[in-house]
Scaffold this motif. Sequence first.
Motif, PDB file in Angstrom:
ATOM      1  N   ASN A  10       0.903  -1.397   0.159  1.00 14.17           N
ATOM      2  CA  ASN A  10      -0.062   0.015   0.110  1.00 14.17           C
ATOM      3  C   ASN A  10       0.969   1.358   0.011  1.00 14.17           C
ATOM      4  OD1 ASN A  10      -2.564  -1.296  -0.080  1.00 14.17           O
ATOM      5  ND2 ASN A  10      -1.997  -2.010   2.166  1.00 14.17           N
ATOM      6  N   LEU A  14       0.956   6.343  -1.659  1.00 20.11           N
ATOM      7  CA  LEU A  14       1.047   7.561  -0.801  1.00 20.11           C
ATOM      8  C   LEU A  14       0.655   8.744  -1.299  1.00 20.11           C
ATOM      9  CD1 LEU A  14       4.969   6.914   0.418  1.00 20.11           C
ATOM     10  CD2 LEU A  14       3.023   7.265   1.815  1.00 20.11           C
ATOM     11  N   ARG A  17      -4.429   8.514  -0.386  1.00 17.43           N
ATOM     12  CA  ARG A  17      -5.341   8.342   0.771  1.00 17.43           C
ATOM     13  C   ARG A  17      -4.611   8.726   1.982  1.00 17.43           C
ATOM     14  NH1 ARG A  17      -9.782   5.194   0.006  1.00 17.43           N
ATOM     15  NH2 ARG A  17     -10.176   5.835   1.821  1.00 17.43           N
ATOM     16  N   GLU A  18      -5.373   8.988   3.045  1.00 16.09           N
ATOM     17  CA  GLU A  18      -4.929   9.066   4.435  1.00 16.09           C
ATOM     18  C   GLU A  18      -3.626   9.954   4.472  1.00 16.09           C
ATOM     19  OE1 GLU A  18      -5.243   5.872   7.333  1.00 16.09           O
ATOM     20  OE2 GLU A  18      -5.024   4.449   5.374  1.00 16.09           O
ATOM     21  N   TYR A  22       0.064   9.956   6.445  1.00 16.00           N
ATOM     22  CA  TYR A  22       1.139   9.528   5.685  1.00 16.00           C
ATOM     23  C   TYR A  22       1.667  10.666   4.717  1.00 16.00           C
ATOM     24  CZ  TYR A  22      -0.063   4.827   7.213  1.00 16.00           C
ATOM     25  OH  TYR A  22      -0.262   3.789   7.857  1.00 16.00           O
ATOM     26  N   ASN A  74      10.968  -0.687   4.704  1.00 16.78           N
ATOM     27  CA  ASN A  74       9.547  -0.313   5.516  1.00 16.78           C
ATOM     28  C   ASN A  74       8.716  -1.443   4.977  1.00 16.78           C
ATOM     29  OD1 ASN A  74       7.035   0.537   6.284  1.00 16.78           O
ATOM     30  ND2 ASN A  74       7.337   2.688   5.581  1.00 16.78           N
ATOM     31  N   HIS A  80       4.538  -6.201  11.229  1.00 14.56           N
ATOM     32  CA  HIS A  80       3.711  -6.589  12.328  1.00 14.56           C
ATOM     33  C   HIS A  80       3.214  -8.047  12.254  1.00 14.56           C
ATOM     34  CE1 HIS A  80       3.779  -2.387  12.742  1.00 14.56           C
ATOM     35  NE2 HIS A  80       2.962  -2.275  11.788  1.00 14.56           N
ATOM     36  N   VAL A 104       4.693   4.782  14.775  1.00 13.72           N
ATOM     37  CA  VAL A 104       3.979   3.334  15.202  1.00 13.72           C
ATOM     38  C   VAL A 104       4.034   3.204  16.462  1.00 13.72           C
ATOM     39  CG1 VAL A 104       4.284   2.037  12.918  1.00 13.72           C
ATOM     40  CG2 VAL A 104       5.898   2.071  14.517  1.00 13.72           C
TER      41      VAL A 104
HETATM   42  O1  CA2 Z   1       4.202   4.325   9.147  1.00 11.57           O
HETATM   43  C1  CA2 Z   1       4.528   3.299   8.220  1.00 11.57           C
HETATM   44  O2  CA2 Z   1       5.248   3.653   7.474  1.00 11.57           O
HETATM   45  C2  CA2 Z   1       3.807   1.916   8.283  1.00 11.57           C
HETATM   46  O3  CA2 Z   1       4.580   1.051   7.830  1.00 11.57           O
HETATM   47  C3  CA2 Z   1       2.882   1.973   7.140  1.00 11.57           C
HETATM   48  C4  CA2 Z   1       1.912   0.913   6.881  1.00 11.57           C
HETATM   49  C5  CA2 Z   1       1.433   0.431   8.186  1.00 11.57           C
HETATM   50  O4  CA2 Z   1       0.629  -0.646   8.338  1.00 11.57           O
HETATM   51  C6  CA2 Z   1       2.489   0.400   9.528  1.00 11.57           C
HETATM   52  O5  CA2 Z   1       1.878   0.016  10.497  1.00 11.57           O
HETATM   53  C7  CA2 Z   1       3.505   1.658   9.555  1.00 11.57           C
HETATM   54  C8  CA2 Z   1       0.837   1.201   6.131  1.00 11.57           C
HETATM   55  C9  CA2 Z   1       1.209   1.692   4.747  1.00 11.57           C
HETATM   56  C10 CA2 Z   1      -0.028   2.190   4.053  1.00 11.57           C
HETATM   57  O6  CA2 Z   1       0.362   3.184   3.115  1.00 11.57           O
HETATM   58  C11 CA2 Z   1      -0.756   3.974   2.686  1.00 11.57           C
HETATM   59  C12 CA2 Z   1      -0.484   5.102   2.096  1.00 11.57           C
HETATM   60  C13 CA2 Z   1      -1.472   5.846   1.560  1.00 11.57           C
HETATM   61  C14 CA2 Z   1      -2.840   5.614   1.622  1.00 11.57           C
HETATM   62  C15 CA2 Z   1      -3.010   4.610   2.570  1.00 11.57           C
HETATM   63  C16 CA2 Z   1      -2.049   3.492   2.916  1.00 11.57           C
END
Ligand code: CA2
Length: 145
Positions: A10, A14, A17-18, A22, A74, A80, A104
């Motif tokens: 996912n 970047l 979303r969210e 991020y 990453n 996890h 995290v």
């Molecule tokens: O903070 C981080 O870099 C994470 O590795 C990101 C992961 C998450 O599961 C880890 O706990 C922490 C999630 C990546 C998802 O990336 C997205 C980017 C944009 C929109 C949605 C998801």
Amino acid sequence: MRALVINGPNLNMLGIREPGIYGNDSYDDLVALCETAGAELGFEQVEVFQSNHEGAIIDKIQEAYGAFDGIVINPAAYTHTSVGILDALKAVSIPAVEVHISDVDSREDFRQISYAGMACFARVSGEGLEGYRHALKLLADRLTL
Ligand code: CA2
């Protein structure tokens, strides 16, 4: 010095979303940051890889053996859950830094374990995309000092 940057599931989303967690920058921005920062830090090669598939990430770590001197990883959600990624990092024994865009440690309980981190000599978390520059610096220091 040759560095491999590995991004898990996912992270190719970047900037789409969210953004509150991020940020607004895109995955292409992240690739450009790693390439520029890596060159500035003295890496002759920086390859940035992303996959949504656990096995593909494990294959990439295995292929890094003899081809790269250091890894920034990453593993995203696989952080996890994946003993397979942990075992691959241990198998190749390439110095590795774990990086996370978000902090995290201040997130949900299920994010409080990091398997991949058990095979990394350092961890950067909560510094946004700039955390990749920090991780590459830690790697460069480890490889040269
Ligand atoms: O903070 C981080 O870099 C994470 O590795 C990101 C992961 C998450 O599961 C880890 O706990 C922490 C999630 C990546 C998802 O990336 C997205 C980017 C944009 C929109 C949605 C998801």
